[in-house]
Design a protein around this motif. Structure first.
Motif, PDB file in Angstrom:
ATOM      1  N   LEU A 157      -6.085  -3.174   5.502  1.00 33.75           N
ATOM      2  CA  LEU A 157      -6.540  -1.859   5.957  1.00 33.75           C
ATOM      3  C   LEU A 157      -7.506  -1.176   4.991  1.00 33.75           C
ATOM      4  O   LEU A 157      -8.544  -0.677   5.422  1.00 33.75           O
ATOM      5  N   PRO A 158      -7.226  -1.141   3.681  1.00 36.09           N
ATOM      6  CA  PRO A 158      -8.177  -0.474   2.779  1.00 36.09           C
ATOM      7  C   PRO A 158      -9.566  -1.117   2.804  1.00 36.09           C
ATOM      8  O   PRO A 158     -10.574  -0.415   2.847  1.00 36.09           O
ATOM      9  N   ILE A 166      -2.703   5.417   1.770  1.00 32.72           N
ATOM     10  CA  ILE A 166      -2.957   5.519   3.204  1.00 32.72           C
ATOM     11  C   ILE A 166      -3.573   6.878   3.513  1.00 32.72           C
ATOM     12  O   ILE A 166      -4.542   6.988   4.262  1.00 32.72           O
ATOM     13  N   LEU A 196       2.159   0.666  15.858  1.00 33.31           N
ATOM     14  CA  LEU A 196       1.075   1.351  16.550  1.00 33.31           C
ATOM     15  C   LEU A 196      -0.179   1.373  15.679  1.00 33.31           C
ATOM     16  O   LEU A 196      -1.286   1.083  16.131  1.00 33.31           O
ATOM     17  N   LEU A 197       0.045   1.707  14.408  1.00 36.69           N
ATOM     18  CA  LEU A 197      -1.060   1.762  13.465  1.00 36.69           C
ATOM     19  C   LEU A 197      -1.671   0.387  13.285  1.00 36.69           C
ATOM     20  O   LEU A 197      -2.893   0.229  13.226  1.00 36.69           O
ATOM     21  N   SER A 201      -2.947   7.343  13.270  1.00 37.56           N
ATOM     22  CA  SER A 201      -3.119   6.591  14.495  1.00 37.56           C
ATOM     23  C   SER A 201      -4.222   7.174  15.367  1.00 37.56           C
ATOM     24  O   SER A 201      -5.071   6.458  15.893  1.00 37.56           O
ATOM     25  N   ILE A 249       0.856  -1.181   0.000  1.00 32.58           N
ATOM     26  CA  ILE A 249       0.000   0.000   0.000  1.00 32.58           C
ATOM     27  C   ILE A 249       0.888   1.225   0.000  1.00 32.58           C
ATOM     28  O   ILE A 249       1.776   1.368   0.835  1.00 32.58           O
ATOM     29  N   GLU A 279       1.016  -5.881   4.710  1.00 28.13           N
ATOM     30  CA  GLU A 279       0.435  -4.982   3.735  1.00 28.13           C
ATOM     31  C   GLU A 279       0.012  -3.675   4.363  1.00 28.13           C
ATOM     32  O   GLU A 279      -0.291  -2.719   3.685  1.00 28.13           O
ATOM     33  N   MET A 280      -0.106  -3.630   5.628  1.00 26.73           N
ATOM     34  CA  MET A 280      -0.472  -2.382   6.282  1.00 26.73           C
ATOM     35  C   MET A 280       0.770  -1.524   6.406  1.00 26.73           C
ATOM     36  O   MET A 280       1.877  -1.968   6.196  1.00 26.73           O
ATOM     37  N   LYS A 281       0.526  -0.297   6.801  1.00 26.76           N
ATOM     38  CA  LYS A 281       1.656   0.582   7.050  1.00 26.76           C
ATOM     39  C   LYS A 281       2.530  -0.046   8.137  1.00 26.76           C
ATOM     40  O   LYS A 281       2.062  -0.704   9.040  1.00 26.76           O
ATOM     41  N   ARG A 282       3.841   0.193   8.034  1.00 26.27           N
ATOM     42  CA  ARG A 282       4.795  -0.519   8.848  1.00 26.27           C
ATOM     43  C   ARG A 282       4.619  -0.261  10.343  1.00 26.27           C
ATOM     44  O   ARG A 282       4.859  -1.122  11.150  1.00 26.27           O
ATOM     45  N   LEU A 331      -7.638   6.436  13.794  1.00 28.35           N
ATOM     46  CA  LEU A 331      -8.069   5.056  14.000  1.00 28.35           C
ATOM     47  C   LEU A 331      -8.582   4.875  15.418  1.00 28.35           C
ATOM     48  O   LEU A 331      -9.612   4.240  15.649  1.00 28.35           O
ATOM     49  N   LEU A 338      -7.157   7.015   2.534  1.00 26.49           N
ATOM     50  CA  LEU A 338      -7.984   6.269   3.473  1.00 26.49           C
ATOM     51  C   LEU A 338      -8.164   7.038   4.765  1.00 26.49           C
ATOM     52  O   LEU A 338      -9.230   7.014   5.373  1.00 26.49           O
ATOM     53  N   LYS A 369      -3.900  -0.502  16.203  1.00 22.58           N
ATOM     54  CA  LYS A 369      -5.182   0.188  16.197  1.00 22.58           C
ATOM     55  C   LYS A 369      -6.076  -0.331  15.080  1.00 22.58           C
ATOM     56  O   LYS A 369      -7.282  -0.457  15.243  1.00 22.58           O
ATOM     57  N   ALA A 370      -5.444  -0.641  13.955  1.00 27.55           N
ATOM     58  CA  ALA A 370      -6.232  -1.172  12.846  1.00 27.55           C
ATOM     59  C   ALA A 370      -6.822  -2.527  13.238  1.00 27.55           C
ATOM     60  O   ALA A 370      -7.935  -2.870  12.851  1.00 27.55           O
TER      61      ALA A 370
END
Lengths: 85, 191
Positions: free
Chosen positions: B144-145, A13, B124-125, A38, A8, B118-121, A41, A16, B128-129
């Protein structure tokens, strides 16, 4: 399909993230300001949890109210006709 | 508000549905804010609620039954186009039929963390995802998308559910006290 395995991009990102921002109601959006992914979310999760809680509370309330609906069929009729209008 | 040209309306919806299926486009989440959708949900919910009260009235889990009925009717209103709604519906029915897989876009990892690549590295994100994926029904393992797409429909649907259930509770409580019930189901209330 190989496209589901591609990485992605940052741009996606960001798209989104702005989409996520539109999901939140005004009151919550104001608290965040310029939000990071963050924070957004986290706020989204908190919002969904609060919606779930509201639905639970309303279910509680409704479960008491429909008991009275039982013994009062003229009122059920009124409600139904209001819904039909 | 009666729907005057219902045949034209349904024909248009059918065309729209076919177009959307071929284009793999999601239904617009703003449909949850329309008056029509709210009225539909209200009447279906009321019917479901009337069925709830038949078994033992003093049954403690009745509010649970109300919650489940409300969720089920909401999922039906989504018309099977979203994963969260299909999850709610299939969790009620006996698993006799194999669940249909979404054709494209859904990640199918073997382990929950496989989609993390596949998500952002940022961990923390990711964390939460993952929480978000646990909150939206059936979305635990999505990328994530896709997850955000589901959330984008789930949130407005929940908001509508809250609006309708509040209005219904108001109507039932005001009619119980003898005061004339006010019709608030048609107007969209700010959430």
């Amino acid at each position: 399909m190989s496209s589901s395995r591609r990485r992605i991009t940052d741009e996606e990102i960001n798209e989104l993230i702005s989409k996520l921002q539109t999901l939140l109601p005004e009151s919550r959006r104001r608290n965040i300001g310029r939000a990071s992914a963050s924070k957004l979310l986290k706020e989204t999760c908190s919002y969904i949890k609060s919606l779930h809680q509201e639905v639970d509370d309303l279910s509680d309330r409704l479960s008491d109210l429909i008991a009275t609906m039982d013994s009062n069929s003229p009122q059920a009729e009124i409600i139904r006709s209001l819904l039909r209008s | 508000m009666a729907i005057s040209n219902s045949e034209g309306f349904f024909a248009a919806k059918e065309r729209e549905r076919k177009r959307k299926r071929s284009a793999e486009v999601r239904p617009s989440p703003s449909k949850w804010r329309t008056e029509r959708e709210q009225k539909l949900y209200s009447s279906k919910l009321l019917e479901a609620l009337r069925r709830v009260r038949r078994p033992a009235p003093a049954d403690p889990p009745r509010s649970r039954a109300v919650r489940e009925a409300a969720d089920r009717v909401l999922a039906v209103a989504a018309r099977g186009r979203t994963r969260w709604s299909r999850t709610i519906l299939s969790s009620r029915i006996l698993k006799l039929k194999p669940r249909k897989r979404r054709p494209a876009g859904a990640v199918r990892p073997k382990k929950p963390l496989a989609s993390a690549a596949e998500m952002k590295r940022s961990p923390l994100l990711q964390r939460k995802a993952r929480v978000l994926g646990l909150l939206v029904p059936g979305c635990r393992k999505l990328s994530l998308p896709t997850l955000l797409g589901e959330a984008a429909d789930y949130i407005p649907a929940l908001e509508m559910q809250v609006r309708v259930m509040s209005a219904l509770a108001e109507m039932l409580s005001s009619s119980g006290s003898g005061a004339p019930p006010s019709d608030r189901l048609g107007s969209s209330q700010p959430v």
